[in-house]
Motif scaffolding. Structure first.
Motif, PDB file in Angstrom:
ATOM      1  N   TYR A 296       1.036  -1.310  -0.147  1.00 23.80           N
ATOM      2  CA  TYR A 296       0.136   0.075   0.010  1.00 23.80           C
ATOM      3  C   TYR A 296       0.782   1.432  -0.019  1.00 23.80           C
ATOM      4  O   TYR A 296       2.005   1.143   0.109  1.00 23.80           O
ATOM      5  N   THR A 297       0.222   2.332  -0.134  1.00 25.49           N
ATOM      6  CA  THR A 297       0.809   3.719  -0.023  1.00 25.49           C
ATOM      7  C   THR A 297      -0.017   4.413   0.924  1.00 25.49           C
ATOM      8  O   THR A 297      -1.250   3.961   1.266  1.00 25.49           O
ATOM      9  N   ALA A 298       0.545   5.481   1.650  1.00 27.43           N
ATOM     10  CA  ALA A 298      -0.205   6.259   2.538  1.00 27.43           C
ATOM     11  C   ALA A 298      -1.685   6.773   1.701  1.00 27.43           C
ATOM     12  O   ALA A 298      -2.827   6.816   2.108  1.00 27.43           O
ATOM     13  N   ASP A 299      -1.508   7.053   0.303  1.00 29.56           N
ATOM     14  CA  ASP A 299      -2.680   7.461  -0.316  1.00 29.56           C
ATOM     15  C   ASP A 299      -3.635   6.433  -0.938  1.00 29.56           C
ATOM     16  O   ASP A 299      -4.791   6.798  -1.075  1.00 29.56           O
ATOM     17  N   THR A 300      -3.208   5.264  -0.904  1.00 31.16           N
ATOM     18  CA  THR A 300      -4.136   4.161  -1.355  1.00 31.16           C
ATOM     19  C   THR A 300      -4.825   3.505  -0.083  1.00 31.16           C
ATOM     20  O   THR A 300      -5.799   2.755  -0.237  1.00 31.16           O
ATOM     21  N   ILE A 301      -4.398   3.786   0.965  1.00 31.10           N
ATOM     22  CA  ILE A 301      -5.120   3.165   2.038  1.00 31.10           C
ATOM     23  C   ILE A 301      -5.594   4.254   3.070  1.00 31.10           C
ATOM     24  O   ILE A 301      -6.631   3.889   3.556  1.00 31.10           O
ATOM     25  N   THR A 302      -5.580   5.657   2.935  1.00 34.00           N
ATOM     26  CA  THR A 302      -6.292   6.544   3.594  1.00 34.00           C
ATOM     27  C   THR A 302      -6.164   8.004   2.833  1.00 34.00           C
ATOM     28  O   THR A 302      -5.534   7.834   1.877  1.00 34.00           O
ATOM     29  N   MET A 303      -6.614   8.962   3.454  1.00 33.64           N
ATOM     30  CA  MET A 303      -6.258  10.389   2.974  1.00 33.64           C
ATOM     31  C   MET A 303      -5.674  11.256   3.866  1.00 33.64           C
ATOM     32  O   MET A 303      -6.010  10.927   5.271  1.00 33.64           O
ATOM     33  N   ASP A 304      -4.932  12.229   3.513  1.00 35.31           N
ATOM     34  CA  ASP A 304      -4.208  13.249   4.404  1.00 35.31           C
ATOM     35  C   ASP A 304      -5.338  14.242   4.847  1.00 35.31           C
ATOM     36  O   ASP A 304      -5.393  15.254   4.095  1.00 35.31           O
ATOM     37  N   VAL A 305      -6.116  13.913   5.743  1.00 37.02           N
ATOM     38  CA  VAL A 305      -7.266  14.858   6.003  1.00 37.02           C
ATOM     39  C   VAL A 305      -7.038  15.265   7.555  1.00 37.02           C
ATOM     40  O   VAL A 305      -6.797  14.383   8.512  1.00 37.02           O
ATOM     41  N   ASP A 306      -7.084  16.330   7.710  1.00 33.29           N
ATOM     42  CA  ASP A 306      -6.974  16.866   9.292  1.00 33.29           C
ATOM     43  C   ASP A 306      -8.331  16.982   9.765  1.00 33.29           C
ATOM     44  O   ASP A 306      -9.084  18.073  10.160  1.00 33.29           O
ATOM     45  N   ARG A 307      -9.141  15.665  10.234  1.00 34.03           N
ATOM     46  CA  ARG A 307     -10.278  15.467  10.962  1.00 34.03           C
ATOM     47  C   ARG A 307      -9.995  14.663  11.904  1.00 34.03           C
ATOM     48  O   ARG A 307      -9.181  13.679  12.103  1.00 34.03           O
ATOM     49  N   PRO A 308     -10.669  14.766  13.211  1.00 30.16           N
ATOM     50  CA  PRO A 308     -10.436  13.783  14.148  1.00 30.16           C
ATOM     51  C   PRO A 308     -10.436  12.463  14.131  1.00 30.16           C
ATOM     52  O   PRO A 308      -9.647  11.758  14.739  1.00 30.16           O
ATOM     53  N   GLU A 309     -11.216  12.044  13.394  1.00 30.34           N
ATOM     54  CA  GLU A 309     -11.587  10.489  12.838  1.00 30.34           C
ATOM     55  C   GLU A 309     -10.288   9.838  12.313  1.00 30.34           C
ATOM     56  O   GLU A 309     -10.036   8.567  12.013  1.00 30.34           O
ATOM     57  N   PHE A 310      -9.314  10.642  11.709  1.00 29.64           N
ATOM     58  CA  PHE A 310      -8.272  10.236  11.033  1.00 29.64           C
ATOM     59  C   PHE A 310      -6.944  10.372  11.816  1.00 29.64           C
ATOM     60  O   PHE A 310      -5.926   9.950  11.392  1.00 29.64           O
ATOM     61  N   ARG A 311      -7.108  10.459  12.997  1.00 31.79           N
ATOM     62  CA  ARG A 311      -6.079  10.506  14.102  1.00 31.79           C
ATOM     63  C   ARG A 311      -6.239   9.345  15.298  1.00 31.79           C
ATOM     64  O   ARG A 311      -7.342   9.134  15.369  1.00 31.79           O
ATOM     65  N   ILE A 312      -5.174   8.719  15.570  1.00 34.49           N
ATOM     66  CA  ILE A 312      -5.392   7.502  16.386  1.00 34.49           C
ATOM     67  C   ILE A 312      -5.223   7.948  17.822  1.00 34.49           C
ATOM     68  O   ILE A 312      -4.625   8.793  18.325  1.00 34.49           O
ATOM     69  N   THR A 313      -6.265   7.418  18.687  1.00 37.85           N
ATOM     70  CA  THR A 313      -6.168   7.724  20.214  1.00 37.85           C
ATOM     71  C   THR A 313      -6.006   6.400  20.869  1.00 37.85           C
ATOM     72  O   THR A 313      -6.535   5.490  20.718  1.00 37.85           O
ATOM     73  N   GLY A 314      -4.869   6.628  21.699  1.00 39.76           N
ATOM     74  CA  GLY A 314      -4.589   5.485  22.582  1.00 39.76           C
ATOM     75  C   GLY A 314      -3.657   4.340  21.830  1.00 39.76           C
ATOM     76  O   GLY A 314      -3.568   4.570  20.581  1.00 39.76           O
TER      77      GLY A 314
END
Length: 351
Positions: free
Chosen positions: A57-75
């Motif tokens: 994969y690449t970062a772009d094929t597996i997700t998006m570079d988006v600054d939203r809370p659900e795109f950030r890992i917690t814990g």
């Protein structure tokens, strides 16, 4: 034996009637270095594993570079990081794949990968990957499963987080899509996973429910859960690998070092060998010790005509006399001749 479902990957038969197929997952522990990735292939091959797996994969094929809370890992291990940042660090560049595949094949080890989109499937098909691994998080992506299955190779599907209906849908999509076989891996999608959460009895239950080879994608420490899974019928064991946890890396904390991975290979194969079959016959290796079982012996001198009693007959080792089960039958019977302490008791000594 020979009654369990099985599949074949690159000529290697996989099923409960065969030794466990141990997959060494390199993941992102190459730390951005192709030289380290190739060194990991060599070290993995040295452990005696059956297969090496990478991730495509690449970062772009597996997700998006988006600054939203659900795109950030917690814990957990990756607390506070965005998905894009994590995958940008952990991915294995497409241009490395040919070299990694070539090195593994030169070392005589089966190699395949987890594709995360159709471009990854196509890349792996071009490298003649003998199987495709569907990661737990992608087990609900039925279009991806069908696309990979369309390449005509077996699929190994991790089932972390999936419920029974989702597992069945994934298996059915793979078979309907053209995969010649499916392996389902019980998986706890926690990094690392605890032994309390491992629930490896699920392996046996999955085999019964889904009628295909099953295994364990193991994120717990050490080898114990994998050995237990083999006892539960696991045909495949997958575990993450690193050259040294101290070197860091996205998955280093729950990866095994080379000596530990060799122990995993050896322990799971030994566990499978130890399962054997249910039987109650005398083994050839036991025959030499039969003579040391207990039997009835003369424990004190007995004159001809005297009765046998608990004072002059005992059940002891070795096993050259009458079986201890005959004790009640010989007590009270009279000796037909003088009996000497230490003689094994036989019927022709008794009246």
């Amino acid at each position: 034996m020979g009654t369990s479902p099985e599949i074949e990957i690159a000529g290697r038969k996989i099923g409960a009637d065969h030794p466990p197929f141990v997959i060494c997952e390199l993941s992102g522990n190459h730390n951005g270095s192709l030289d380290r990735a190739l060194a990991m292939v060599d070290a993995a091959a040295d452990t005696g594993c059956d297969a090496i797996k990478i991730q495509t994969y690449t970062a772009d094929t597996i997700t998006m570079d988006v600054d939203r809370p659900e795109f950030r890992i917690t814990g957990g291990l990756w607390d506070g990081r965005s998905l894009y940042e994590l995958y940008q660090e952990a991915y294995t560049p497409y241009e490395w794949h040919a070299a990694i595949f070539e090195r593994a094949r030169a070392r005589g080890v089966i190699i395949f990968s987890s594709p995360f989109d159709e471009t990854a499937v196509d890349l792996l098909a071009g490298l003649d990957a003998p199987a495709y691994k569907i990661a737990s998080f992608e087990a609900v992506d039925l279009p991806l499963i069908r696309y990979a299955a369309g390449k005509g190779r077996p699929l190994i599907i991790s089932t972390g987080m999936a419920n029974l209906a989702e597992i069945e849908a994934a298996r059915d999509a793979a078979l309907a899509g053209g995969a010649p076989g499916v392996v389902l891996l019980h998986c706890v999608s926690s990094y690392p996973a605890t032994f309390a959460d491992a629930n490896v009895r699920t392996v046996a239950d999955m085999a019964q429910r889904f009628g295909c080879p099953v295994g364990l994608s193991d994120h717990t420490p050490g080898t114990a859960a994998s050995v237990a899974a083999v006892a539960m019928g696991a045909s495949v064991i997958e575990k993450h690998f690193t050259l040294a946890r101290a070197d860091g890396g996205p998955d280093a904390a729950f990866s095994l070092e080379p000596a530990e991975f060799k122990a995993l290979v050896d322990d799971t194969r030994a566990a499978w060998s130890a399962l054997g079959r249910a039987h109650y016959d005398l083994l050839g290796s036991e025959r030499g010790n039969v003579q040391f079982r207990r039997s009835l012996y003369v424990a004190a001198d007995v004159k001809a005509g005297e009765p046998l009693t608990r004072a002059n007959v005992r059940s002891i080792r070795p096993g050259n006399g009458l079986a201890p089960a005959h004790l009640d039958a010989v007590l009270g019977r009279k000796a037909v001749r003088d009996l000497t302490r230490g003689e094994p008791l036989a019927w022709d000594m008794l009246a």
